[in-house]
Enzyme design. Structure first.
Site, short mmCIF file in Angstrom:
data_model
loop_
_atom_site.label_atom_id
_atom_site.label_comp_id
_atom_site.label_asym_id
_atom_site.label_seq_id
_atom_site.Cartn_x
_atom_site.Cartn_y
_atom_site.Cartn_z
N GLY A 124 0.93 -1.28 -0.05
CA GLY A 124 0.13 -0.05 -0.12
C GLY A 124 0.82 1.27 -0.02
CD GLU B 76 9.40 0.14 6.39
OE1 GLU B 76 8.47 0.12 5.72
OE2 GLU B 76 9.44 -0.85 7.46
N GLY C 279 6.41 -6.26 3.25
CA GLY C 279 6.33 -7.61 3.20
C GLY C 279 6.97 -8.26 1.86
CB ALA D 3 5.90 -16.91 -1.20
CB VAL E 72 -0.20 10.98 13.09
CG1 VAL E 72 -0.98 11.80 12.19
CG2 VAL E 72 0.79 10.08 12.48
CG HIS F 62 -2.27 -14.54 3.77
ND1 HIS F 62 -2.67 -15.53 2.79
CD2 HIS F 62 -0.77 -14.07 3.45
CE1 HIS F 62 -1.49 -15.83 2.14
NE2 HIS F 62 -0.63 -14.97 2.51
N GLY G 13 -3.24 -3.85 4.19
CA GLY G 13 -4.12 -4.59 4.48
C GLY G 13 -5.08 -4.62 5.28
C1 LIG Z 1 6.78 -15.46 4.86
C2 LIG Z 1 5.62 -14.74 3.89
C3 LIG Z 1 5.43 -15.06 2.79
C4 LIG Z 1 4.28 -14.40 2.19
N1 LIG Z 1 4.04 -14.72 0.61
C5 LIG Z 1 2.86 -13.96 0.35
C6 LIG Z 1 2.82 -14.36 -1.22
O1 LIG Z 1 3.07 -15.18 -1.73
N2 LIG Z 1 1.80 -13.66 -1.92
C7 LIG Z 1 0.84 -12.70 -1.09
O2 LIG Z 1 0.09 -11.95 -1.68
N3 LIG Z 1 1.11 -12.17 0.31
C8 LIG Z 1 2.15 -12.95 0.77
N4 LIG Z 1 2.62 -12.70 2.20
C9 LIG Z 1 1.90 -11.48 2.77
C10 LIG Z 1 2.22 -10.09 2.31
O3 LIG Z 1 3.83 -9.98 2.67
C11 LIG Z 1 1.44 -9.02 2.96
O4 LIG Z 1 0.22 -9.41 2.74
C12 LIG Z 1 1.72 -7.68 2.50
O5 LIG Z 1 2.95 -7.39 2.67
C13 LIG Z 1 0.99 -6.64 3.22
O6 LIG Z 1 1.00 -5.31 2.63
P1 LIG Z 1 0.76 -3.88 3.24
O7 LIG Z 1 0.89 -2.84 2.56
O8 LIG Z 1 -0.33 -4.17 4.04
O9 LIG Z 1 1.80 -3.85 4.46
P2 LIG Z 1 3.27 -4.46 4.50
O10 LIG Z 1 4.04 -4.86 3.14
O11 LIG Z 1 3.39 -5.26 5.74
O12 LIG Z 1 4.39 -3.07 4.92
C14 LIG Z 1 4.06 -2.40 6.06
C15 LIG Z 1 5.46 -1.92 6.27
O13 LIG Z 1 4.87 -0.64 7.12
C16 LIG Z 1 6.26 -0.54 8.33
N5 LIG Z 1 5.65 -0.05 9.39
C17 LIG Z 1 4.88 -0.56 10.44
N6 LIG Z 1 4.66 0.10 11.45
C18 LIG Z 1 5.29 1.43 11.22
C19 LIG Z 1 5.51 2.73 11.88
N7 LIG Z 1 4.91 2.83 13.06
N8 LIG Z 1 6.40 3.50 11.38
C20 LIG Z 1 7.01 3.42 10.06
N9 LIG Z 1 6.98 2.15 9.50
C21 LIG Z 1 6.30 1.31 9.80
C22 LIG Z 1 6.70 -1.98 8.42
O14 LIG Z 1 8.14 -2.03 8.82
C23 LIG Z 1 6.42 -2.69 7.08
O15 LIG Z 1 7.62 -2.54 6.19
C24 LIG Z 1 3.43 -13.43 2.89
C25 LIG Z 1 3.73 -12.86 4.02
C26 LIG Z 1 5.11 -13.78 4.60
C27 LIG Z 1 5.37 -13.19 6.08
#
Ligand SMILES: Cc1cc2nc3c(=O)[nH]c(=O)nc-3n(C[C@H](O)[C@H](O)[C@H](O)COP(=O)(O)OP(=O)(O)OC[C@H]3O[C@@H](n4cnc5c(N)ncnc54)[C@H](O)[C@@H]3O)c2cc1C
Ligand code: SF4
Length: 544
Positions: free
Chosen positions: A17, A36, A87, A92, A234, A468, A501
């Protein structure tokens, strides 16, 4: 004249996102900062295996500065990524479009004509993330197909849709190419060699992580990324409680402790955004955040099971981290998953398959099962349990169901750590195991000469593990049933968005990252150009 704000928008988190938001806002002419808490990873500093705990696991308080985090709750263990690229560094690569019926289920049903709106955003997301069909099918994938045949679902077998660069079929794996995706504006790449290491971070420049597409392009456009910096507060500025005069962001770990901006995008993941918003609501920084915060938290009803082939001649750790999948019935989806050879740490969490009922009696069933196996097949059983060669000899099944069910999260002081409040789960227990998945593993193991395996945490803690975690800041018709509207605009605050998410409104039944990307594309498509911005956007209530 100096700018009145340090940035137009601050994006909190650089995952799916956050990266989409950063690029699209920069393209619209905004000055953007991304904050980050994780670090930037390169082929040089990525761990070689999961045994390098300090580079793999994320728990900075005890000196673990990797990118893979595990959080333990009463109902579930959540694994997730913390890194520049969120993530995507540890995920994967599997990027699937869910069945369209999910838009008619859950908290987002009826908020938009989703079936009409979303296909274009999925197409953009697929293009940006370079989604293509897996071309590195390996021994474990062919074995999954064989297993599918045993239970009569061979026709459901598919090679996964993945965000990986494969290059030309004629070239050797590992061949370098100038930017193949963005007409020369992106970085050079190399083709995948099928090493199976995607979840330990790709050291071969083949995985389409966000720092090679959305985030890379955003930084080229001048987006400023603060790594290893955490947002802790914030607050609306200048006595305008709805954020009409902008916001002050407080950070730790970075050079400056305070940043001002006119708009904010929360993109810290389902857990990260819930945690931050709960704390900000409680300390009156953002008191108007909806009471719906923390509701409708879902997993994909996952279970991690597997089959180990002690002494296997085939190396089951090669290929992509998730190379293929099957549907064993209408609701149950299984993906063949793997860690690379040598990354055996997860093997410490596995044991022999244990049937029976979830709960207090299951450890006894486990003991009886293990004793019987040790007496009848001692050598095979001991070899199935040793961590050495676990990745090479094991097919991990990621089993998911798209059945409804959800939890609630709240901030709570726990009895064993009364010094600060932590996110905690409430609600009905999520089933610890999926009987259909276990049955499949047992039959598949029998037919192919393997040993069916379970996660120890399911048996001893009676909680499932999920990669997830979704929801917690649901979209809604108004502030009483949602935290934001269908365009991710937060109710009660101006120019504030949630794009991660946490806004997912139903159990997708497939991996969520492509949907998070597509939904953020949707939200960002409704942000006006910087030149036309009036800075008044606020969550819109939809009449019933
Ligand atoms: C081992 C593993 C395998 C996976 N495989 C798959 C796959 O094959 N396909 C799939 O669709 N999904 C997969 N997932 C799930 C996927 O990684 C997540 O659903 C996805 O990354 C979520 O995206 P997001 O934008 O919600 O946040 P994220 O990608 O989790 O990013 C959020 C970021 O915000 C940062 N953050 C949090 N709080 C703060 C703060 N207060 N200040 C600054 N930074 C902050 C975190 O450090 C993080 O880097 C997998 C997850 C894991 C752990
Ligand atoms: S299989 Fe290896 S080379 Fe291919 S994307 Fe995964 S980590 Fe990179």
């Amino acid at each position: 004249m100096p700018e009145p704000f340090d940035f137009d928008f601050v994006v909190i988190g650089s995952g799916f996102g956050g990266s989409v938001s950063a690029l699209r806002l920069a393209e619209k002419g905004y000055r953007v900062a991304v904050i980050e808490q994780g670090r930037r990873w390169t082929p040089e500093n990525l761990p070689k295996s999961t045994w390098n705990l300090s580079k793999w696991l994320w728990r900075p308080s005890v000196g673990l500065n990797g990118f893979f985090s595990m959080q333990f709750f009463k109902h579930v263990i959540v694994v997730h990524g913390n890194a520049v690229g969120g993530g995507s560094i540890t995920y994967a690569n599997t990027l699937l479009v869910p069945k369209y019926k999910i838009w008619h289920m859950g908290s987002w049903a009826g908020l938009e004509d989703w079936e009409q709106v979303m296909p274009a955003h999925y197409a953009t997301a697929q293009k940006m993330l370079g989604v293509t069909t897996n071309r590195r099918m390996s021994a474990a994938d062919y074995r999954l197909k064989e297993m599918a045949k045993v239970i009569g679902v061979e026709s459901s077998f598919y090679p996964t849709e993945v965000g990986v660069f494969f290059g030309n079929d004629d070239d050797a794996p590992g061949t370098s190419y100038p930017d193949p995706y963005f007409g020369g504006a992106g970085p050079d790449r190399a083709s995948c060699n099928g090493c199976g290491g995607c979840m330990v971070g790709c050291r071969y420049n083949a995985k389409n992580t966000l720092d090679k597409n959305y985030l890379y392009l955003a930084e080229q456009l001048g987006v400023k990324l603060f790594e290893q910096t955490k947002v802790i507060d914030v607050q609306p500025l200048a006595g305008k409680p709805d954020g009409a005069a902008g916001y002050e962001i407080k950070i730790t770990g970075g050079k400056s402790a305070r940043i001002t901006c006119q708009g904010v995008v929360f993109a810290a993941s389902s857990l990260g955004t819930q945690d931050l918003l709960f704390r900000l609501k409680e300390k009156q920084s953002l008191p108007a955040i909806s009471e719906a915060l923390g509701t409708f938290v879902r997993t994909n009803a996952e279970s991690l099971i597997g089959v180990r082939f002690p002494g296997s001649a085939d190396d089951l750790s090669t290929g992509l981290a998730i190379g293929s999948g099957i549907y064993i019935d209408e609701h149950t989806h299984i993906e063949a998953t793997r860690y690379p050879a040598g990354s055996d740490t997860m093997g410490l969490l596995t044991t022999v398959m244990t049937m029976g009922r979830p709960g207090w009696s299951r450890p006894f069933t486990w003991l009886a099962t293990l004793t019987k196996m040790l007496l009848t097949k001692p050598l095979t059983t001991l070899r199935a349990l040793k961590p050495h060669n676990w990745a090479r000899e094991t097919m991990i099944f990621l089993c998911m169901q798209n059945l409804e069910g959800h939890l609630t999260m709240r901030l709570k002081r726990r009895w064993f750590w009364p010094f600060s409040k932590q996110l905690s789960t409430y609600g009905k227990h999520i089933p610890t195991f999926i009987p259909e998945g276990n049955d499949f593993a047992v039959k598949a193991a029998k037919a192919t000469g393997g040993v069916a395996m379970n996660a120890l945490t399911e048996i001893f803690l009676n909680v499932p593990m999920t990669a997830h975690c979704m929801g917690g800041a649901p979209m809604g018709r108004n502030r009483s049933d949602g935290v934001c509207d269908s365009k991710s605009r937060v109710f009660g605050y101006r120019n504030m968005y949630i794009c991660d998410g946490s806004v997912l409104g139903a159990n997708l039944g497939v991996n969520p990252s492509l949907t998070i990307t597509a939904l953020t594309e949707h939200a960002m498509s409704h942000v006006p150009l910087a030149s036309e911005q009036t800075w008044t956007a606020i969550g819109q209530e939809i009449p019933h």
